[in-house]
Design an enzyme around this catalytic site. Structure first.
Site, short mmCIF file in Angstrom:
data_model
loop_
_atom_site.label_atom_id
_atom_site.label_comp_id
_atom_site.label_asym_id
_atom_site.label_seq_id
_atom_site.Cartn_x
_atom_site.Cartn_y
_atom_site.Cartn_z
N LYS A 1 17.41 50.43 120.14
CA LYS A 1 16.36 51.15 120.80
C LYS A 1 15.45 51.47 120.11
O LYS A 1 15.29 52.11 118.90
CB LYS A 1 17.27 52.02 121.45
CG LYS A 1 18.45 51.77 122.04
CD LYS A 1 19.21 53.13 122.71
CE LYS A 1 20.31 52.51 123.83
NZ LYS A 1 20.96 53.61 124.15
N ARG B 1 31.47 56.69 98.56
CA ARG B 1 31.04 58.15 98.46
C ARG B 1 31.57 58.99 97.56
O ARG B 1 30.91 59.79 96.91
CB ARG B 1 31.31 58.77 100.09
CG ARG B 1 30.46 58.14 101.08
CD ARG B 1 30.64 58.89 102.31
NE ARG B 1 29.47 58.58 103.19
CZ ARG B 1 29.57 58.54 104.68
NH1 ARG B 1 30.78 58.78 105.23
NH2 ARG B 1 28.71 57.91 105.39
N GLY C 1 21.61 59.91 109.57
CA GLY C 1 20.82 60.85 110.27
C GLY C 1 20.16 61.54 109.41
O GLY C 1 18.67 61.71 109.67
N GLY D 1 22.38 53.31 108.40
CA GLY D 1 23.68 52.78 108.84
C GLY D 1 23.65 51.19 108.85
O GLY D 1 23.93 50.57 107.69
P1 AMP Z 1 20.53 51.10 116.03
O1 AMP Z 1 21.84 51.75 115.69
O2 AMP Z 1 19.69 51.49 117.04
O3 AMP Z 1 20.05 50.93 114.64
O4 AMP Z 1 21.16 49.36 116.41
C1 AMP Z 1 21.82 48.70 115.68
C2 AMP Z 1 22.35 47.75 116.53
O5 AMP Z 1 21.33 47.07 117.10
C3 AMP Z 1 23.27 46.51 115.88
O6 AMP Z 1 24.37 47.01 116.41
C4 AMP Z 1 22.62 45.48 116.38
O7 AMP Z 1 23.61 44.51 116.96
C5 AMP Z 1 21.94 45.77 117.72
N1 AMP Z 1 20.82 44.97 118.13
C6 AMP Z 1 19.94 44.56 117.22
N2 AMP Z 1 19.25 43.44 118.06
C7 AMP Z 1 19.77 43.48 119.27
C8 AMP Z 1 19.41 42.53 120.33
N3 AMP Z 1 18.29 41.78 120.32
N4 AMP Z 1 20.06 42.91 121.42
C9 AMP Z 1 20.99 43.69 121.47
N5 AMP Z 1 21.36 44.36 120.26
C10 AMP Z 1 20.50 44.33 119.20
#
Ligand code: AMP
Length: 415
Positions: A218, A35, A397, A374
């Protein structure tokens, strides 16, 4: 609106909002100076013109209180080394008029962590939102925020915002301060300009085909973006943990896989909208399932809609990976946000690696690719491919909100 490339900072004191929210180890040493380096083009131009710098940033979440562990004094030497200039430190950023006035061309002053002051974020402290006095407290804090911003503004002749990571926040230093400068004396820094241009390439200046890859855990955290992109993309890959919400919504058996049961309708709606809009929606058909959430769990390739009880999908399967590659390689515009599996476990990183490699190849063939938010940045870094994509965003974000089509306060404030 003034433009940094055309502005001559000679003899001017530039008040620059940077994002120096760098990680520190337990001894207060900077562990990753990305950064700081990101702000250098802006800061070096100002010094080279014969201007001086008043640098302001936040670090961590001190929540309006002084916290020595989050003092920016710990990074002063790193900033000085990166700039190749002396950097003075002002330990009270609400009372730094003397230090700012003493600055000579070519010199820099770093202010203490802005978030030691509740006025920076402008949220009332010590009172609950449900409290009857909350609205009055909020109003009072907004007034204090204006005063704080006015004080910060008084240190500089010109304001430059180069902190994309906080551009989605209407804080004293990111937005309110801009009210105290006229249009000729406020501008975006070079890093901000690059971020804005990258988002514009994705939202307005699209070369087709456009493939967006949304992964992560999610659907709920990505829905705003998915909806905004649905009108723009040719191919939409939805992967990672989201796969199983879609599989279950369509009647699949997903074992112990991650799922959002309250988003099943939403998943069906996304499938329907994609059909209506002629978007090629790429969902996982097979997966690499594990009998436990750990790197050395037993694994087997399963149909993503027929996962046995006790097993969970932790990465994409081979057929799914092939469909990712088919949608990515011919693309001329690519956006990637979120991994295709639990890439933190080496045994479940292949889906994300295949995506990163396909993006690198498409970029090499002339596509514009933006990776941000991220974990996908962590992926391209892990796979050593960060320099083979067009742009890696510094905003988490902020990037996501920009892609949702929201106007970011830090950018709007510049005009
Ligand atoms: P996000 O913060 O929503 O972008 O999610 C990122 C996280 O999703 C990472 O830490 C991944 O380990 C997790 N992730 C990706 N695929 C899966 C899965 N099939 N089951 C559980 N966690 C997952």
């Amino acid at each position: 609106m003034a433009k940094i490339e055309n502005y001559n900072f000679a003899g001017k004191k530039a008040l620059v909002r940077v994002d120096f929210n760098v990680p520190l180890d337990e001894n207060g040493k900077v562990t990753d100076d990305t950064r700081i380096r990101g702000a250098l083009p802006t800061l070096k131009k100002i010094l080279a013109d014969g201007g001086s710098l008043i640098l302001m940033s936040h670090m961590g979440k001190p929540k309006g209180k002084v916290n020595p562990k989050l003092s920016l004094s710990q990074i002063r030497e790193d900033v000085a080394k990166a700039l190749g200039a002396e950097v003075e430190f002002a330990k009270d950023c609400a009372d730094a008029s003397k230090e700012a006035a003493a600055l000579k061309p070519g010199q820099a002053l770093l202010l203490e962590n802005l978030r030691f002051y509740p006025e920076e974020e402008g949220k009332p402290t010590g009172i609950d939102k449900t409290d009857p006095g909350y609205d009055a407290a909020k109003k009072e804090m907004k007034e204090r925020q204006k005063e704080f911003a006015k004080k910060l503004a008084s240190y500089g002749d010109v304001y430059v915002n180069d902190a994309f990571g906080t551009a989605h926040r209407k804080h004293a230093s990111t937005a309110v301060v801009a009210d105290y400068f006229d249009a000729d004396h406020k501008m975006l820094g070079f890093l901000m300009e690059k971020e804005v241009k990258a988002v514009d390439n994705i939202l307005n200046n699209i070369k087709r085909p456009f493939t967006a890859i949304m992964g992560g855990s999610k659907v709920s955290s990505k829905i705003g973006i998915i909806e905004n992109l649905m009108d723009k993309v040719d191919n939409l890959i939805l992967c990672g943990g989201m796969t199983y919400t879609f599989a279950k919504a369509q009647g699949g058996k997903i074992g112990n896989s991650i799922v959002e049961d309250d988003k099943l309708e939403l998943a069906l709606d996304i499938i329907k909208k994609a059909k209506e809009k002629g978007v090629n929606l790429v969902l996982g058909t097979d997966c690499l399932a594990a009998d436990d959430f750990k790197n050395d769990a037993a694994v087997k390739v399963c149909n993503a809609s027929a996962i046995p009880d006790g097993w969970e999908g932790l990465d994409a399967g081979p057929a799914t990976m092939a469909s990712f590659v088919n949608a990515i390689l011919p693309a001329k515009t690519i956006l990637w946000n979120g991994p295709a599996g639990v890439f933190e476990f080496p045994n479940f990183e292949t889906g994300s690696r295949v995506i990163a490699e396909a993006i690198a190849e498409a970029t090499n063939n002339g596509a514009f690719s933006l990776v941000g938010g991220g974990d996908s940045v962590a992926c391209v870094n892990k796979f050593g491919l960060a320099d083979q994509v067009s742009y890696v965003s510094t905003g988490g974000g902020a990037l996501l909100e920009a892609i949702e089509g929201k106007v970011l306060p830090g950018i709007a404030a510049i005009g």
